[in-house]
Design a protein around this motif. Structure first.
Motif, PDB file in Angstrom:
ATOM      1  N   GLY A  24     -28.225  -3.745  32.281  1.00  0.00           N
ATOM      2  CA  GLY A  24     -28.404  -2.302  32.272  1.00  0.00           C
ATOM      3  C   GLY A  24     -27.112  -1.513  32.114  1.00  0.00           C
ATOM      4  N   LEU A  25     -25.992  -2.212  31.974  1.00  0.00           N
ATOM      5  CA  LEU A  25     -24.698  -1.541  31.834  1.00  0.00           C
ATOM      6  C   LEU A  25     -24.682  -0.699  30.563  1.00  0.00           C
ATOM      7  CD1 LEU A  25     -21.870  -1.479  33.191  1.00  0.00           C
ATOM      8  CD2 LEU A  25     -21.222  -3.335  31.666  1.00  0.00           C
ATOM      9  N   LEU A  26     -24.336   0.567  30.702  1.00  0.00           N
ATOM     10  CA  LEU A  26     -24.268   1.473  29.547  1.00  0.00           C
ATOM     11  C   LEU A  26     -22.925   1.258  28.849  1.00  0.00           C
ATOM     12  CD1 LEU A  26     -25.667   4.662  31.292  1.00  0.00           C
ATOM     13  CD2 LEU A  26     -26.913   2.982  29.916  1.00  0.00           C
ATOM     14  N   THR A  27     -22.956   0.750  27.623  1.00  0.00           N
ATOM     15  CA  THR A  27     -21.725   0.311  26.964  1.00  0.00           C
ATOM     16  C   THR A  27     -21.344   1.116  25.729  1.00  0.00           C
ATOM     17  OG1 THR A  27     -22.979  -1.321  25.699  1.00  0.00           O
ATOM     18  CG2 THR A  27     -22.006  -2.065  27.791  1.00  0.00           C
ATOM     19  N   SER A  54     -11.140  -1.361  35.858  1.00  0.00           N
ATOM     20  CA  SER A  54      -9.993  -0.653  36.431  1.00  0.00           C
ATOM     21  C   SER A  54      -9.199   0.105  35.373  1.00  0.00           C
ATOM     22  CB  SER A  54      -9.078  -1.647  37.159  1.00  0.00           C
ATOM     23  OG  SER A  54      -8.627  -2.639  36.254  1.00  0.00           O
ATOM     24  N   ASP A  55      -9.670   0.116  34.144  1.00  0.00           N
ATOM     25  CA  ASP A  55      -9.012   0.838  33.049  1.00  0.00           C
ATOM     26  C   ASP A  55      -9.207   2.337  33.251  1.00  0.00           C
ATOM     27  OD1 ASP A  55      -8.106   1.938  30.689  1.00  0.00           O
ATOM     28  OD2 ASP A  55      -9.480   0.837  29.394  1.00  0.00           O
ATOM     29  N   VAL A  56      -8.148   3.038  33.673  1.00  0.00           N
ATOM     30  CA  VAL A  56      -8.262   4.462  33.983  1.00  0.00           C
ATOM     31  C   VAL A  56      -8.570   5.313  32.750  1.00  0.00           C
ATOM     32  CG1 VAL A  56      -6.843   4.336  36.058  1.00  0.00           C
ATOM     33  CG2 VAL A  56      -5.762   4.781  33.853  1.00  0.00           C
ATOM     34  N   ASP A  57      -8.324   4.794  31.565  1.00  0.00           N
ATOM     35  CA  ASP A  57      -8.650   5.526  30.337  1.00  0.00           C
ATOM     36  C   ASP A  57     -10.150   5.729  30.176  1.00  0.00           C
ATOM     37  OD1 ASP A  57      -5.988   5.862  29.569  1.00  0.00           O
ATOM     38  OD2 ASP A  57      -5.970   3.963  28.460  1.00  0.00           O
ATOM     39  N   GLN A  58     -10.943   4.974  30.923  1.00  0.00           N
ATOM     40  CA  GLN A  58     -12.397   5.128  30.848  1.00  0.00           C
ATOM     41  C   GLN A  58     -12.825   6.534  31.250  1.00  0.00           C
ATOM     42  OE1 GLN A  58     -15.056   2.383  32.623  1.00  0.00           O
ATOM     43  NE2 GLN A  58     -13.996   0.599  31.820  1.00  0.00           N
ATOM     44  N   VAL A  59     -12.116   7.134  32.168  1.00  0.00           N
ATOM     45  CA  VAL A  59     -12.480   8.474  32.636  1.00  0.00           C
ATOM     46  C   VAL A  59     -12.368   9.467  31.477  1.00  0.00           C
ATOM     47  CG1 VAL A  59     -11.899  10.341  34.221  1.00  0.00           C
ATOM     48  CG2 VAL A  59     -11.812   7.960  35.003  1.00  0.00           C
ATOM     49  N   ASP A  60     -11.275   9.385  30.722  1.00  0.00           N
ATOM     50  CA  ASP A  60     -11.105  10.274  29.565  1.00  0.00           C
ATOM     51  C   ASP A  60     -12.142   9.981  28.487  1.00  0.00           C
ATOM     52  OD1 ASP A  60      -8.945  11.655  30.667  1.00  0.00           O
ATOM     53  OD2 ASP A  60      -7.496  10.202  29.855  1.00  0.00           O
ATOM     54  N   ARG A  61     -12.423   8.710  28.246  1.00  0.00           N
ATOM     55  CA  ARG A  61     -13.421   8.365  27.223  1.00  0.00           C
ATOM     56  C   ARG A  61     -14.804   8.861  27.637  1.00  0.00           C
ATOM     57  NH1 ARG A  61     -10.380   3.452  27.095  1.00  0.00           N
ATOM     58  NH2 ARG A  61     -12.009   2.330  28.196  1.00  0.00           N
ATOM     59  N   LEU A  62     -15.099   8.756  28.915  1.00  0.00           N
ATOM     60  CA  LEU A  62     -16.389   9.244  29.417  1.00  0.00           C
ATOM     61  C   LEU A  62     -16.465  10.770  29.247  1.00  0.00           C
ATOM     62  CD1 LEU A  62     -19.070   8.666  30.752  1.00  0.00           C
ATOM     63  CD2 LEU A  62     -17.917   8.792  32.963  1.00  0.00           C
ATOM     64  N   ASP A  64     -14.922  12.578  27.063  1.00  0.00           N
ATOM     65  CA  ASP A  64     -15.078  12.850  25.618  1.00  0.00           C
ATOM     66  C   ASP A  64     -16.511  12.611  25.167  1.00  0.00           C
ATOM     67  OD1 ASP A  64     -12.377  13.476  25.457  1.00  0.00           O
ATOM     68  OD2 ASP A  64     -11.809  11.513  24.640  1.00  0.00           O
ATOM     69  N   THR A  65     -17.174  11.652  25.772  1.00  0.00           N
ATOM     70  CA  THR A  65     -18.555  11.333  25.425  1.00  0.00           C
ATOM     71  C   THR A  65     -19.508  12.449  25.842  1.00  0.00           C
ATOM     72  OG1 THR A  65     -18.192   8.957  25.575  1.00  0.00           O
ATOM     73  CG2 THR A  65     -20.438   9.713  25.903  1.00  0.00           C
ATOM     74  N   LEU A  66     -19.256  13.032  27.000  1.00  0.00           N
ATOM     75  CA  LEU A  66     -20.205  13.981  27.578  1.00  0.00           C
ATOM     76  C   LEU A  66     -19.917  15.441  27.263  1.00  0.00           C
ATOM     77  CD1 LEU A  66     -20.657  12.253  31.014  1.00  0.00           C
ATOM     78  CD2 LEU A  66     -22.222  12.205  29.072  1.00  0.00           C
ATOM     79  N   PHE A  67     -18.691  15.752  26.887  1.00  0.00           N
ATOM     80  CA  PHE A  67     -18.338  17.165  26.680  1.00  0.00           C
ATOM     81  C   PHE A  67     -17.857  17.434  25.278  1.00  0.00           C
ATOM     82  CE2 PHE A  67     -17.580  16.224  31.186  1.00  0.00           C
ATOM     83  CZ  PHE A  67     -18.537  17.023  31.734  1.00  0.00           C
TER      84      PHE A  67
END
Length: 67
Positions: A24-27, A54-62, A64-67
């Motif tokens: 169920g992981l959203l990839t 633990s990749d902190v860049d995920q926050v920025d990518r997320l 970018d995905t939502l906004f």
């Protein structure tokens, strides 16, 4: 991506449903947007998403995905 899957498996190992949860992981951005939209459609005004890596860049990518 594989590290995130390993973290998810480790976290849910005690439940006996680790593989189910991993599936169920959203990839992809498309899957993330679709999931958030589905919650919005049923009236949710807040959705919590958890990064399993633990990749902190995920926050920025997320963001970018939502906004």
């Amino acid at each position: 991506m594989e590290r995130a899957r390993e973290n998810l498996r480790d976290y849910y190992a005690f439940t006996g449903r680790a593989e189910y949860m991993t599936k169920g992981l959203l990839t992809t951005a498309r899957k993330i947007r679709a999931a958030v939209d589905a919650f919005r459609d049923i009236g949710a005004d807040e959705v919590v998403l958890y990064c399993w890596s633990s990749d902190v860049d995920q926050v920025d990518r997320l963001a970018d995905t939502l906004f």
